[in-house]
Design a protein around this motif. Sequence first.
Motif, PDB file in Angstrom:
ATOM      1  N   ALA A  18       0.852  -1.190   0.000  1.00  0.00           N
ATOM      2  CA  ALA A  18       0.000   0.000   0.000  1.00  0.00           C
ATOM      3  C   ALA A  18       0.888   1.239   0.000  1.00  0.00           C
ATOM      4  CB  ALA A  18      -0.923  -0.003   1.217  1.00  0.00           C
ATOM      5  N   LEU A  19       0.986   1.881  -1.161  1.00  0.00           N
ATOM      6  CA  LEU A  19       1.811   3.083  -1.327  1.00  0.00           C
ATOM      7  C   LEU A  19       0.917   4.249  -1.720  1.00  0.00           C
ATOM      8  CD1 LEU A  19       4.677   1.421  -3.428  1.00  0.00           C
ATOM      9  CD2 LEU A  19       4.649   1.807  -0.955  1.00  0.00           C
ATOM     10  N   ASP A  20      -0.199   4.393  -1.008  1.00  0.00           N
ATOM     11  CA  ASP A  20      -1.255   5.296  -1.458  1.00  0.00           C
ATOM     12  C   ASP A  20      -1.561   6.428  -0.482  1.00  0.00           C
ATOM     13  OD1 ASP A  20      -2.208   3.422   0.390  1.00  0.00           O
ATOM     14  OD2 ASP A  20      -4.247   3.505  -0.384  1.00  0.00           O
ATOM     15  N   PHE A  74      -1.437   6.269  -5.096  1.00  0.00           N
ATOM     16  CA  PHE A  74      -2.189   7.505  -4.992  1.00  0.00           C
ATOM     17  C   PHE A  74      -2.321   8.090  -6.396  1.00  0.00           C
ATOM     18  CE2 PHE A  74      -1.870  12.220  -3.849  1.00  0.00           C
ATOM     19  CZ  PHE A  74      -3.217  12.330  -3.571  1.00  0.00           C
ATOM     20  N   GLU A  75      -3.349   8.908  -6.618  1.00  0.00           N
ATOM     21  CA  GLU A  75      -3.628   9.408  -7.962  1.00  0.00           C
ATOM     22  C   GLU A  75      -2.438  10.136  -8.588  1.00  0.00           C
ATOM     23  OE1 GLU A  75      -7.185  11.939 -10.175  1.00  0.00           O
ATOM     24  OE2 GLU A  75      -7.391  11.318  -8.082  1.00  0.00           O
ATOM     25  N   GLN A  76      -1.750  10.967  -7.803  1.00  0.00           N
ATOM     26  CA  GLN A  76      -0.619  11.700  -8.369  1.00  0.00           C
ATOM     27  C   GLN A  76       0.566  10.780  -8.654  1.00  0.00           C
ATOM     28  OE1 GLN A  76      -1.481  15.388  -5.589  1.00  0.00           O
ATOM     29  NE2 GLN A  76       0.148  15.896  -7.015  1.00  0.00           N
ATOM     30  N   THR A  77       0.648   9.673  -7.916  1.00  0.00           N
ATOM     31  CA  THR A  77       1.675   8.680  -8.222  1.00  0.00           C
ATOM     32  C   THR A  77       1.364   7.987  -9.540  1.00  0.00           C
ATOM     33  OG1 THR A  77       1.953   8.308  -5.844  1.00  0.00           O
ATOM     34  CG2 THR A  77       2.948   6.696  -7.314  1.00  0.00           C
ATOM     35  N   MET A  78       0.099   7.697  -9.775  1.00  0.00           N
ATOM     36  CA  MET A  78      -0.309   7.085 -11.044  1.00  0.00           C
ATOM     37  C   MET A  78       0.074   7.976 -12.222  1.00  0.00           C
ATOM     38  SD  MET A  78      -4.166   6.167 -12.426  1.00  0.00           S
ATOM     39  CE  MET A  78      -4.637   7.916 -12.594  1.00  0.00           C
ATOM     40  N   LYS A 102      -5.943   4.229  -5.477  1.00  0.00           N
ATOM     41  CA  LYS A 102      -6.838   4.754  -4.432  1.00  0.00           C
ATOM     42  C   LYS A 102      -7.719   5.831  -5.056  1.00  0.00           C
ATOM     43  CE  LYS A 102      -6.424   8.119  -0.651  1.00  0.00           C
ATOM     44  NZ  LYS A 102      -7.410   7.740   0.346  1.00  0.00           N
ATOM     45  N   VAL A 103      -9.045   5.686  -4.932  1.00  0.00           N
ATOM     46  CA  VAL A 103      -9.953   6.635  -5.582  1.00  0.00           C
ATOM     47  C   VAL A 103     -10.766   7.481  -4.602  1.00  0.00           C
ATOM     48  CG1 VAL A 103     -10.163   5.279  -7.697  1.00  0.00           C
ATOM     49  CG2 VAL A 103     -11.788   4.893  -5.828  1.00  0.00           C
ATOM     50  N   ASP A 104     -10.759   7.144  -3.320  1.00  0.00           N
ATOM     51  CA  ASP A 104     -11.573   7.940  -2.399  1.00  0.00           C
ATOM     52  C   ASP A 104     -10.927   9.294  -2.122  1.00  0.00           C
ATOM     53  OD1 ASP A 104     -10.179   7.950   0.428  1.00  0.00           O
ATOM     54  OD2 ASP A 104      -9.998   5.895  -0.282  1.00  0.00           O
ATOM     55  N   LYS A 105     -11.741  10.229  -1.649  1.00  0.00           N
ATOM     56  CA  LYS A 105     -11.286  11.590  -1.359  1.00  0.00           C
ATOM     57  C   LYS A 105     -11.186  11.854   0.139  1.00  0.00           C
ATOM     58  CE  LYS A 105     -11.368  12.604  -5.751  1.00  0.00           C
ATOM     59  NZ  LYS A 105     -10.115  12.744  -6.529  1.00  0.00           N
ATOM     60  N   GLY A 106     -11.079  10.793   0.910  1.00  0.00           N
ATOM     61  CA  GLY A 106     -10.977  10.947   2.349  1.00  0.00           C
ATOM     62  C   GLY A 106     -12.288  10.637   3.048  1.00  0.00           C
ATOM     63  N   LEU A 107     -12.288  10.837   4.356  1.00  0.00           N
ATOM     64  CA  LEU A 107     -13.414  10.425   5.192  1.00  0.00           C
ATOM     65  C   LEU A 107     -14.322  11.600   5.568  1.00  0.00           C
ATOM     66  CD1 LEU A 107     -11.377   8.171   7.639  1.00  0.00           C
ATOM     67  CD2 LEU A 107     -12.852   7.375   5.780  1.00  0.00           C
ATOM     68  N   ALA A 108     -15.618  11.327   5.590  1.00  0.00           N
ATOM     69  CA  ALA A 108     -16.585  12.301   6.093  1.00  0.00           C
ATOM     70  C   ALA A 108     -16.543  12.299   7.626  1.00  0.00           C
ATOM     71  CB  ALA A 108     -17.979  11.944   5.592  1.00  0.00           C
ATOM     72  N   THR A 138      -9.123  -0.656  -8.077  1.00  0.00           N
ATOM     73  CA  THR A 138      -9.175   0.556  -7.256  1.00  0.00           C
ATOM     74  C   THR A 138      -9.319   0.193  -5.785  1.00  0.00           C
ATOM     75  OG1 THR A 138     -11.581   0.742  -7.325  1.00  0.00           O
ATOM     76  CG2 THR A 138     -10.353   1.770  -9.130  1.00  0.00           C
ATOM     77  N   LYS A 139      -9.132   1.189  -4.936  1.00  0.00           N
ATOM     78  CA  LYS A 139      -9.325   1.007  -3.503  1.00  0.00           C
ATOM     79  C   LYS A 139      -9.989   2.230  -2.907  1.00  0.00           C
ATOM     80  CE  LYS A 139      -7.220   2.269  -0.066  1.00  0.00           C
ATOM     81  NZ  LYS A 139      -6.422   2.679   1.099  1.00  0.00           N
TER      82      LYS A 139
END
Length: 295
Positions: A18-20, A74-78, A102-108, A138-139
């Motif tokens: 996990a490098l995200d 992570f998206e910027q790593t992709m 990883k596609v989520d934008k964090g936690l509510a 994706t995760k």
Amino acid sequence: MNQKHFEQMKNNDGFIAALDQSGGSTPKALALYGVTEDQYSGEDEMFDLVHKMRSRIITAPAFDNSKIIGAILFEQTMDSEIEGMYTGDYLAEKKGVVPFLKVDKGLADESNGVQKMKPIDDIDDTLNRANERHIFGTKMRSVIKKANPEGIKAVVEQQFELGQKIIDAGLVPIIEPEVDINSPEKEKSEELLKAEIQAHLDQLNKDDHVMLKLTIPTVPNLYKELIEHPNVVRVVALSGGYETEEANEKLKENNDLIASFSRALTQDLNVNQSDEEFNNELEKAVKSIYDASIT
């Protein structure tokens, strides 16, 4: 779906790296690596430094498909490159490692004892770009803190609703409803979570496939039925803040559950290490997590 990658994720021995770490967790990851916040200014410099850290990990001799079968980015790593190749292509072609995003934008904010995912308004664009970058899956992460049936039901519903959209885009979703390892209701939460996941798995079409990323359960082999479910490619475990040794020992108690560790993989790596020191520490971590994953 890339069938070769599917077979690797389904059948090969090994674990997922996990490098995200994203915007919120990147400063902590860099600090653990020995890069303090006074050494960079702004997000661009921060992400440049974390990409250098990830590139160093990915290009190390110990990072290959003999023990690591997948890696979450992570998206910027992709969207960044390693040795002139997009990271996902470098992983797949040079290392034989299956790339995830990883596609989520964090936690509510917490509600009913859980934290659902924040809305992902650009999910269609993200999935299109993931396909362009040859990403396999994706995760996305939610967190469960209390054994609240209503909250846990809402988390799983959100995860599988998004998961179906990801399946329809030709990717394999990693469903990650993490149970907080510090929760006083961890065991009960895991029982409720298992039942909710089972119910949603049973509603999938025959050709719909998902992966699950779950906290190592309090009761060993609790997730046996989920691991054996025909719609599940693999069930992987998050380290959840456990140190490497403790995470590995807990993982060994669970048959056919493999690791998808972040901190436990990188905790002994440091920016000031020589390449030899760095590679030796990474090799030790990779071997210990691999051994725990095949027990």
